[in-house]
Design an enzyme around this catalytic site. Structure first.
Site, PDB file in Angstrom:
ATOM      1  N   ARG A 270      28.562 115.523 -27.882  1.00 55.78           N
ATOM      2  CA  ARG A 270      27.319 115.639 -28.646  1.00 55.78           C
ATOM      3  C   ARG A 270      26.835 117.086 -28.699  1.00 55.78           C
ATOM      4  O   ARG A 270      26.257 117.530 -29.684  1.00 55.78           O
ATOM      5  CB  ARG A 270      26.248 114.737 -28.032  1.00 55.78           C
ATOM      6  CG  ARG A 270      26.570 113.250 -28.139  1.00 55.78           C
ATOM      7  CD  ARG A 270      25.466 112.409 -27.523  1.00 55.78           C
ATOM      8  NE  ARG A 270      25.729 110.971 -27.658  1.00 55.78           N
ATOM      9  CZ  ARG A 270      26.272 110.222 -26.724  1.00 55.78           C
ATOM     10  NH1 ARG A 270      26.651 110.768 -25.582  1.00 55.78           N
ATOM     11  NH2 ARG A 270      26.456 108.936 -26.912  1.00 55.78           N
TER      12      ARG A 270
ATOM     13  N   ASP B 288      21.207 104.067 -24.560  1.00 61.30           N
ATOM     14  CA  ASP B 288      21.999 104.152 -23.324  1.00 61.30           C
ATOM     15  C   ASP B 288      21.495 103.138 -22.298  1.00 61.30           C
ATOM     16  O   ASP B 288      22.287 102.501 -21.592  1.00 61.30           O
ATOM     17  CB  ASP B 288      21.907 105.565 -22.743  1.00 61.30           C
ATOM     18  CG  ASP B 288      22.241 106.626 -23.757  1.00 61.30           C
ATOM     19  OD1 ASP B 288      23.359 107.151 -23.744  1.00 61.30           O
ATOM     20  OD2 ASP B 288      21.366 106.925 -24.586  1.00 61.30           O
TER      21      ASP B 288
ATOM     22  N   ARG C  66      22.696  99.802 -23.320  1.00 61.25           N
ATOM     23  CA  ARG C  66      24.114  99.650 -22.959  1.00 61.25           C
ATOM     24  C   ARG C  66      24.264  99.353 -21.476  1.00 61.25           C
ATOM     25  O   ARG C  66      25.076  98.507 -21.066  1.00 61.25           O
ATOM     26  CB  ARG C  66      24.870 100.930 -23.320  1.00 61.25           C
ATOM     27  CG  ARG C  66      25.086 101.124 -24.813  1.00 61.25           C
ATOM     28  CD  ARG C  66      25.581 102.523 -25.137  1.00 61.25           C
ATOM     29  NE  ARG C  66      25.945 102.664 -26.551  1.00 61.25           N
ATOM     30  CZ  ARG C  66      25.954 103.805 -27.204  1.00 61.25           C
ATOM     31  NH1 ARG C  66      25.604 104.939 -26.578  1.00 61.25           N
ATOM     32  NH2 ARG C  66      26.292 103.853 -28.477  1.00 61.25           N
TER      33      ARG C  66
ATOM     34  N   HIS D 161      20.839 112.700 -23.302  1.00 60.66           N
ATOM     35  CA  HIS D 161      21.562 111.653 -24.016  1.00 60.66           C
ATOM     36  C   HIS D 161      22.971 112.178 -24.230  1.00 60.66           C
ATOM     37  O   HIS D 161      23.302 112.764 -25.251  1.00 60.66           O
ATOM     38  CB  HIS D 161      20.886 111.354 -25.359  1.00 60.66           C
ATOM     39  CG  HIS D 161      21.680 110.433 -26.242  1.00 60.66           C
ATOM     40  ND1 HIS D 161      22.048 109.164 -25.866  1.00 60.66           N
ATOM     41  CD2 HIS D 161      22.181 110.603 -27.490  1.00 60.66           C
ATOM     42  CE1 HIS D 161      22.739 108.600 -26.837  1.00 60.66           C
ATOM     43  NE2 HIS D 161      22.838 109.453 -27.837  1.00 60.66           N
TER      44      HIS D 161
END
Length: 327
Positions: A101, A161, A164, A188
């Protein structure tokens, strides 16, 4: 639903406008999720690709009779977002398989520089939610570029997240994901970390949850494997289908609801920290109260020494990347 509740629901939707920057996979899915949940009466999409944004708005409009009443519009003219109550920024470079990212930062920050000041002009009272990666660095850059107060511009952070994590914990322990209470904090991205010490299933501390045979369900090895799976989840999805979009759209819609409905819901969004466990001047995800004004009080979640060290290391990683781009 009672008559009073129905009247309140109708009132809220008639007075709300959701603006979305970017009509790609994430932006279009967010619009779809928002319509399905009846979040706002008007859903407006902006994208520089006129043909794409008009087509997405038309496709969504064709299904309006099957969702709570709303109006959908799309344009390559940023004026389509005028007077939005909430603007979700999804535009950015597409993450490629194997790409972190943070590698996305340069091109995405350039997009933010070009578009965000214009958003502030057309929707001066909007709350802005950044849903583009790397979200922590991009959120920090957006605050500097826009001059907006930090409560009115924040990132979606580790909301997905954390979802998840709860999904994986639910699978491992055999309970419903809705009964798992756990947060992922920090960046993140690769340096994020679960807060194991404050997680629970029902009212039972997670680290004390036992299997039917009496053994501890989540030993250190299991926790390490699950934490790795959380970090790697997006990469697996991208490798298989080229992009992540469904869960992002649902997670972002949940944040939008918290703002538009003034829910004061605690969500792990990415916001500018000021002496949070001694951490300042960096955007990171920590549990925070989200309400009509944006992001409010950051909840001082209890942490072990190891968790706090991990959060500080995550802050250092985000700061280092921000410095590389002049922030």
């Amino acid at each position: 639903m009672t008559v009073e509740a129905l009247a309140e629901d109708t009132r809220r939707r008639r007075r709300t406008k959701l603006g979305i920057v970017g009509a790609g996979a994430v932006g279009a899915t967010l619009a779809y999720a928002a319509l399905m949940r009846g979040v706002a009466q008007t859903v407006s999409l902006f994208d520089v690709n006129a043909a794409k944004v008009h087509a997405e708005a038309l496709d969504l409009s064709h299904g309006i009779q099957f969702v709570p009443m709303a109006h959908v519009e799309g344009s390559d003219d940023i004026g389509v977002l005028a007077d939005s109550d909430v603007i979700v920024f999804t535009a950015g470079a597409k993450q490629k398989p194997g790409q972190s990212r943070l590698d996305l930062a340069e091109s995405t920050i350039a997009i933010v520089r070009a578009i965000l000041p214009r958003l502030v002009e057309v929707a001066p009272d909007a709350v802005h939610i950044m849903v583009t990666n790397p979200v922590d660095v991009v959120t920090y850059a957006a605050l500097k570029v826009s001059g907006l107060p930090p409560e009115r511009l924040f990132g979606w952070g580790t909301v997905l997240d954390s979802s998840r994590l709860r999904f994986l914990l639910a699978e491992h322990t055999g309970v419903a994901a809705q009964s798992v209470h756990a947060y992922v904090v920090g960046e993140h991205g690769d340096s994020e970390l679960p807060l194991w010490s404050s997680a629970s299933i029902g009212s039972v501390p997670l680290l004390q949850w036992r299997r039917p045979d009496g053994r501890i369900a989540l030993d250190e090895e299991a926790r390490g494997r699950i934490a790795t799976d959380v970090v790697q989840s997006a990469y697996r999805v991208i490798e298989g289908k080229g992009a992540t979009n469904y869960a992002i759209g649902l997670a972002a819609t949940r944040i939008v609801e918290a703002v538009l409905y003034d829910e004061r819901r605690i969500l792990p969004v990415s916001s500018l920290l000021d002496d949070y466990h001694g951490i300042s001047d960096v955007c990171l995800s920590v549990p925070a109260i989200v309400h009509a004004g944006g992001v409010g009080e950051r909840v001082q979640a209890p942490m072990t020494d190891a968790e706090l060290a991990g959060l500080r290391a995550s802050a250092d990683a985000v700061r280092e990347t921000a410095r590389r781009f002049g922030f």
